[in-house]
Structure formats: C-alpha cells, structure tokens
Design a protein around this motif. Structure first.
Motif, PDB file in Angstrom:
ATOM      1  N   ILE A  27      -1.681  -3.362  -6.316  1.00 11.34           N
ATOM      2  CA  ILE A  27      -2.389  -2.751  -5.183  1.00 11.34           C
ATOM      3  C   ILE A  27      -1.882  -1.320  -4.970  1.00 11.34           C
ATOM      4  O   ILE A  27      -2.668  -0.378  -4.843  1.00 11.34           O
ATOM      5  N   VAL A  28      -0.552  -1.168  -4.978  1.00  8.28           N
ATOM      6  CA  VAL A  28       0.052   0.150  -4.716  1.00  8.28           C
ATOM      7  C   VAL A  28      -0.522   1.198  -5.670  1.00  8.28           C
ATOM      8  O   VAL A  28      -0.878   2.312  -5.259  1.00  8.28           O
ATOM      9  N   ASN A  29      -0.637   0.828  -6.934  1.00  8.79           N
ATOM     10  CA  ASN A  29      -1.108   1.789  -7.943  1.00  8.79           C
ATOM     11  C   ASN A  29      -2.573   2.215  -7.750  1.00  8.79           C
ATOM     12  O   ASN A  29      -3.017   3.190  -8.343  1.00  8.79           O
ATOM     13  N   LEU A  30      -3.286   1.480  -6.905  1.00 14.06           N
ATOM     14  CA  LEU A  30      -4.688   1.854  -6.641  1.00 14.06           C
ATOM     15  C   LEU A  30      -4.803   2.838  -5.482  1.00 14.06           C
ATOM     16  O   LEU A  30      -5.866   3.416  -5.249  1.00 14.06           O
ATOM     17  N   LEU A  31      -3.697   3.000  -4.728  1.00 12.60           N
ATOM     18  CA  LEU A  31      -3.800   3.721  -3.453  1.00 12.60           C
ATOM     19  C   LEU A  31      -3.250   5.136  -3.502  1.00 12.60           C
ATOM     20  O   LEU A  31      -2.238   5.398  -4.150  1.00 12.60           O
ATOM     21  N   ASN A  32      -3.909   6.019  -2.766  1.00 14.39           N
ATOM     22  CA  ASN A  32      -3.456   7.401  -2.637  1.00 14.39           C
ATOM     23  C   ASN A  32      -2.451   7.484  -1.471  1.00 14.39           C
ATOM     24  O   ASN A  32      -2.807   7.193  -0.324  1.00 14.39           O
ATOM     25  N   PRO A  33      -1.198   7.868  -1.767  1.00 12.04           N
ATOM     26  CA  PRO A  33      -0.176   7.880  -0.704  1.00 12.04           C
ATOM     27  C   PRO A  33      -0.430   8.893   0.414  1.00 12.04           C
ATOM     28  O   PRO A  33       0.159   8.782   1.483  1.00 12.04           O
ATOM     29  N   SER A  34      -1.305   9.865   0.171  1.00 10.15           N
ATOM     30  CA  SER A  34      -1.558  10.803   1.265  1.00 10.15           C
ATOM     31  C   SER A  34      -2.642  10.263   2.209  1.00 10.15           C
ATOM     32  O   SER A  34      -2.938  10.859   3.234  1.00 10.15           O
ATOM     33  N   ILE A  35      -3.235   9.140   1.846  1.00 10.43           N
ATOM     34  CA  ILE A  35      -4.288   8.563   2.688  1.00 10.43           C
ATOM     35  C   ILE A  35      -3.845   7.251   3.340  1.00 10.43           C
ATOM     36  O   ILE A  35      -4.059   7.029   4.528  1.00 10.43           O
ATOM     37  N   TYR A  36      -3.203   6.383   2.562  1.00  8.71           N
ATOM     38  CA  TYR A  36      -2.875   5.046   3.066  1.00  8.71           C
ATOM     39  C   TYR A  36      -1.390   4.886   3.358  1.00  8.71           C
ATOM     40  O   TYR A  36      -0.552   5.419   2.639  1.00  8.71           O
ATOM     41  N   TYR A  37      -1.100   4.140   4.405  1.00 13.75           N
ATOM     42  CA  TYR A  37       0.264   3.764   4.736  1.00 13.75           C
ATOM     43  C   TYR A  37       0.502   2.358   4.180  1.00 13.75           C
ATOM     44  O   TYR A  37      -0.449   1.575   4.075  1.00 13.75           O
ATOM     45  N   LEU A  38       1.764   2.045   3.887  1.00 13.61           N
ATOM     46  CA  LEU A  38       2.069   0.696   3.398  1.00 13.61           C
ATOM     47  C   LEU A  38       2.967  -0.020   4.395  1.00 13.61           C
ATOM     48  O   LEU A  38       3.856   0.596   4.986  1.00 13.61           O
ATOM     49  N   LYS A  39       2.716  -1.310   4.556  1.00 15.08           N
ATOM     50  CA  LYS A  39       3.559  -2.108   5.451  1.00 15.08           C
ATOM     51  C   LYS A  39       4.365  -3.109   4.628  1.00 15.08           C
ATOM     52  O   LYS A  39       3.806  -3.884   3.860  1.00 15.08           O
TER      53      LYS A  39
END
Ligand code: C5P
Length: 236
Positions: A27-39
């Motif tokens: 999942i992490v590898n699909l996400l843009n860190p400047s857009i999504y926060y992780l919990k």
C-alpha cells in the motif's frame, strides 16, 4: 491520480493495519507522501516498532502514531516525549485517562520545536451506546463524546478523534483550532467490519472534518488507487 489537496476536502490518513511489513509496503508504495498521511497503530507498531517509522519518514511520509496512550500521568508524559522524539506528526491519547494525564501529555511536548499534534480519543467508533452502560457510563454516547471533547479542549490538546456524526457540533463549540480526526469511513459497497459509527467521505466533507482515517475500505480493496479516486471524487 487525483490530488485531494487541490480541493477543500478532508485530508486523508491511511490506517496501515497489517501484521507484516510486506503487506504494508504494498500500500505504502502506491501512495504519494506529499498527499497522504499514514497511521501506525498498535498492530504495526507491535510487529515492526520504531524502525518502521524511521523507514517511512525516510520515504517522506508524515506519521500519525495511534497508540492511544492511557496510563498514569508520569508514564504518559515519558511515553509522549519518547514518541515525539521519533519526529512523528500526530499522536493519540485516550481522553478518558483524565485531566492530569492529558495535561501531562501536553506538557511533555513543550520542549519540542515542532511538536506532533496531540489528539484525544473520545469514544472508539466501534463502541455502541449499550456498551457504555456495560463500562459504567450512564450518559448517552453523544453526551460522553461531548464531555470528553470539552475536557481535551480545556487541557489544550490540538484536537480529538470522534465519530463523524458528532463532528459538526464539536466544531461549532470549539472552533477550527480543534482539529477533528474521524475513523469509521465507509462508502456504500464497503463492509462494516467491527465499526458501528460510520459516515461516508461525502458526509465527512459536509461535517467539516479535518482528517479522515481510512483503513480497510482502501487496504482490503482489490484496487486501492481506484478506490481512493472514487473516495476523493465523492468529496469534490
Ligand atoms: O479499517 P477501518 O477504516 O475501520 O480502520 C479504522 C482505524 O481507525 C483503525 O486503525 C482503528 O484503530 C482506528 N480508530 C478507530 N476509532 C477510534 C480511533 C481510532 O477506528 N476512535
């Protein structure tokens, strides 16, 4: 991929509730860190610890460490300090730990130049009204949430975690300074799982929620990015 930050909609926190790193990284590898926060919650933290947080930081993600501290004031003070030392962006404690515990958590962050947002859990979104009675609380779920929100706000916390349906009232009482974080987000085709107080992303926007926490709706989806786009579109 749609950028939700371009619209006036709640920001999205993805709950990484997995029992191993491989599944989380998919999942992490699909996400843009400047857009999504992780919990990172109790499960991932227990399995992978601080090292995983450091790795996610290196990838550029802001982390909400959702360990829901609930202990004596001294323990919560030290645990909060240790969590802030990790450089996380948001941290949770249970408002039901009481005034002294909440004030201690807040005090622990005083020495940090950029302290994490300190957020208090009011009621778990899985909690049913009748379960409150079982733990000896003789008020309605609504009253309970409002009581704990007031306490957290009085203790100077940055915001609260609450079921979506209570968000509007809380915003109207405590203003925009009180950040509202809401889990229990579901779209029509989603399973409820163990959640009871759910709202749709569209309702989250209507209730002026600052951050929505989305877990299984995305993480259990066959196509998480398509699902995210659908969620973002539904809020536009
Ligand atoms: O999978 P789902 O979207 O239901 O996940 C919700 C997440 O939010 C979980 O990680 C859960 O621990 C968390 N949470 C919650 N209710 C609260 C606080 C946190 O469901 N009051």
């Amino acid at each position: 991929m749609l950028n939700p930050n371009l619209f006036n909609i709640p920001k999205i926190i993805i709950a990484l509730d997995f029992c191993n790193k491989k599944s989380a990284m998919k999942i992490v590898n699909l996400l843009n860190p400047s857009i999504y926060y992780l919990k990172i919650g109790k499960e991932m933290f227990t399995v992978l610890g601080c090292q995983f947080i450091k790795e996610l930081h290196q990838l550029g993600f802001n982390i909400f460490l959702d360990l829901k501290f609930h202990d004596i004031p001294n323990t919560v003070f030290n645990a909060t300090k240790a969590a802030a030392d990790l450089g996380i962006w948001m941290l949770s404690v249970h408002a039901s730990g009481g005034k002294k515990m909440l004030v201690s958590a807040k005090k622990a962050l005083k020495s940090f130049k950029t302290a994490p947002l300190l957020i208090a859990i009011t009621a778990l979104t899985s909690l049913k009204e009748e379960e409150l009675k079982e733990i000896g609380i003789q008020m309605s779920l609504k009253e309970y949430i409002l009581t704990l929100s007031k306490l957290s706000n009085d203790c100077g916390l940055d915001g609260i975690v609450c079921p979506g349906k209570e968000a509007k009232k809380i915003k109207s009482l405590f203003g925009d300074k009180c950040k509202i974080v809401t889990p229990g987000i579901r779209v029509a085709e989603d399973a409820l799982y163990d959640q009871n107080n759910i709202i749709t992303p569209k309702e989250a926007k209507k209730y002026k929620i600052d951050y929505i926490v989305i877990g299984r709706s995305i993480t259990m989806s066959k196509d998480p990015i398509k699902k995210l786009e659908l969620i973002i579109k539904s809020m536009q």
